[in-house]
Design a protein around this motif. Structure first.
Motif, mmCIF file in Angstrom:
data_model
loop_
_atom_site.group_PDB
_atom_site.id
_atom_site.type_symbol
_atom_site.label_atom_id
_atom_site.label_comp_id
_atom_site.label_asym_id
_atom_site.label_seq_id
_atom_site.Cartn_x
_atom_site.Cartn_y
_atom_site.Cartn_z
ATOM 1 N N LYS A 131 0.838 -1.192 0.000
ATOM 2 C CA LYS A 131 0.000 0.000 0.000
ATOM 3 C C LYS A 131 0.881 1.254 0.000
ATOM 4 O O LYS A 131 2.028 1.229 0.442
ATOM 5 C CB LYS A 131 -0.893 0.010 1.246
ATOM 6 C CG LYS A 131 -1.819 -1.198 1.355
ATOM 7 C CD LYS A 131 -2.949 -1.105 0.350
ATOM 8 C CE LYS A 131 -3.915 -2.272 0.505
ATOM 9 N NZ LYS A 131 -5.006 -2.231 -0.474
ATOM 10 N N THR A 134 2.171 2.197 3.359
ATOM 11 C CA THR A 134 3.281 1.350 3.816
ATOM 12 C C THR A 134 4.603 1.925 3.297
ATOM 13 O O THR A 134 5.586 2.019 4.033
ATOM 14 C CB THR A 134 3.115 -0.096 3.311
ATOM 15 O OG1 THR A 134 1.882 -0.621 3.810
ATOM 16 C CG2 THR A 134 4.268 -0.973 3.776
ATOM 17 N N ASN A 262 -10.019 1.960 7.736
ATOM 18 C CA ASN A 262 -9.965 1.828 6.271
ATOM 19 C C ASN A 262 -10.886 0.726 5.755
ATOM 20 O O ASN A 262 -11.440 0.825 4.655
ATOM 21 C CB ASN A 262 -8.529 1.555 5.818
ATOM 22 C CG ASN A 262 -7.648 2.778 5.959
ATOM 23 O OD1 ASN A 262 -8.133 3.901 5.943
ATOM 24 N ND2 ASN A 262 -6.356 2.572 6.105
ATOM 25 N N GLU A 287 -6.675 -4.811 5.257
ATOM 26 C CA GLU A 287 -5.697 -3.991 4.528
ATOM 27 C C GLU A 287 -4.301 -4.126 5.127
ATOM 28 O O GLU A 287 -3.304 -4.178 4.410
ATOM 29 C CB GLU A 287 -6.125 -2.525 4.558
ATOM 30 C CG GLU A 287 -5.197 -1.631 3.764
ATOM 31 C CD GLU A 287 -5.696 -0.206 3.668
ATOM 32 O OE1 GLU A 287 -4.873 0.669 3.379
ATOM 33 O OE2 GLU A 287 -6.894 0.029 3.883
ATOM 34 N N GLN A 290 -3.460 -8.220 4.779
ATOM 35 C CA GLN A 290 -3.924 -8.864 3.540
ATOM 36 C C GLN A 290 -4.489 -10.269 3.801
ATOM 37 O O GLN A 290 -4.563 -11.090 2.904
ATOM 38 C CB GLN A 290 -2.790 -8.934 2.501
ATOM 39 C CG GLN A 290 -2.405 -7.581 1.924
ATOM 40 C CD GLN A 290 -3.565 -6.912 1.182
ATOM 41 O OE1 GLN A 290 -4.062 -7.425 0.189
ATOM 42 N NE2 GLN A 290 -4.015 -5.766 1.681
#
Length: 406
Positions: A131, A134, A262, A287, A290
């Motif tokens: 992401k 990240t 999120n 998120e 995963q």
């Protein structure tokens, strides 16, 4: 051009004389006081070697051939030494010898330079494997690292091969005293910094892990969540302002589903599926990890979904995390809740008040929260379980005392 103390000397190993009274001739190279010796492939009698002149005497039948061979070795070493000395990076005696053997010398890397190369690589993975947020976190670490090098060493970079445990300890100290980071944040910063260092080890830039003895400083974090009474008080609260009413509903929804912010804001109709038990389930990927999560939708959460159902694919209106938490503070003040409410407390409330306090096993709690392993759940909510055990034992103690009085 960097100057070094460099010498080439041929020496005869007389202690290794064979039956023909011949002993091997070695080439000894010395760089800044460090020696390395290798065989030339020549074996001669001691009487045919002139150590002072560094030549094989003409008395030997192969003197001319052998002396040419020694000259070639010496010439090649001097040439390679000159080339390496003219390069900007430092080199060792092993580098010189490997170059002599025709082996490629691994480029000397520096910490910040290597870290920035790592950043460039993972930036291309944004949207594919990682992401954007990240990547941003790794970029922040790079900025802290750059500032630390200037603060500690008064330099823009530091040799990768010189990394040590002390470097990491000093970085920890810097983040704590200069950047005023909490220990939890420091642990995350160091964890991200170590990721490319492990990659450097696998690529051969380091022959060992310089931080192998590093121990993460344990942080005992108090879990803040709403009690059953506070949760019911929030559910029964009547709010006239639509913006506050929306946040109230969304917060309660997450108290009964455990969704992170999120996940809540990206929840779509396609994520709501009928389960084998006839109940609606939320099925989506977390998120952060995963990991696929499956959460049964409890009645209160289902009522909120029904309230906001529209023709749009997205279930709930979009709102920023900052505004969400700001409005929560207003709601907490109205409800008389003294805790500093944030969206994350809803997730903690789901795990503690809704699940653990209703005797849901820890392994199921871990599964519903989408934790990557049970240890995370146990470390976070172990005290919650202890508190419940304490309450149950307290009631049992009271019951036993009453029975004894009868």
């Amino acid at each position: 051009m960097t100057k070094h103390n460099f010498k080439i000397l041929f020496v005869q190993a007389k202690n290794r004389t064979n039956k023909k009274n011949q002993s091997p001739l070695y080439c000894r190279i010395t760089l800044n006081g460090i020696r390395k010796q290798f065989a030339t492939g020549i074996q001669i009698e001691a009487s045919n070697w002139d150590n002072k002149s560094q030549i094989i005497l003409n008395l030997h039948k192969s003197a001319k051939l052998y002396n040419t061979q020694l000259d070639n070795i010496k010439s090649k070493l001097n040439k390679l030494y000159t080339i390496l000395s003219m390069e900007e990076s430092s080199f060792t005696i092993d580098d010189l010898y490997n170059k002599y053997l025709g082996k490629e010398i691994k480029k000397k890397e520096k910490v910040l330079s290597y870290y920035k190369q790592y950043l460039s690589k993972i930036k291309k993975l944004v949207g594919l494997e990682i992401k954007a947020n990240t990547y941003d976190k790794f970029e922040y670490v790079g900025k802290h690292l750059e500032a630390f090098l200037k603060w500690k060493f008064k330099k823009t970079d530091f040799p990768l091969e010189e990394l040590s445990l002390q470097f990491l300890d000093d970085f920890d100290y810097y983040l704590k005293t200069e950047k005023k980071q909490s220990q939890i944040t420091i642990n995350k910063t160091i964890q991200r910094f170590r990721t490319p260092i492990k990659k450097a080890i696998s690529e051969g830039y380091l022959d060992r892990d310089p931080f192998i003895l590093h121990k993460t400083k344990t942080v005992r974090k108090t879990i803040i969540f709403l009690t059953n009474e506070e949760l019911k008080s929030l559910e029964n609260l009547k709010l006239k302002q639509k913006r506050l009413s929306l946040i109230q509903d969304l917060f309660i929804f997450c108290c009964y589903t455990g969704l992170a912010f999120n996940e809540m804001t990206s929840l779509e109709k396609k994520h709501i599926l009928m389960g084998f038990d006839g109940m609606n389930w939320i099925q989506m990927k977390r998120e952060k990890t995963q990991r696929q999560i499956s959460i049964p939708i409890l009645p209160i959460a289902q009522d909120i979904i029904d309230k906001y159902t529209s023709n749009k694919e997205l279930l709930f209106p979009k709102i920023s995390n900052q505004k969400f938490n700001s409005y929560l503070k207003e709601i907490a003040a109205i409800a008389g809740i003294e805790k500093n409410l944030t969206h994350h407390i809803a997730r903690k409330t789901f795990a503690s008040t809704v699940l653990l306090y209703n005797d849901v096993p820890m392994e199921i709690v871990s599964e519903l929260l989408g934790h990557s392993n049970m240890t995370i759940t146990q470390e976070s909510y172990g005290k919650v379980v202890q508190k419940k055990v304490s309450e149950v034992m307290g009631r049992l103690k009271l019951k036993i005392n009453q029975q004894q009085k009868k």
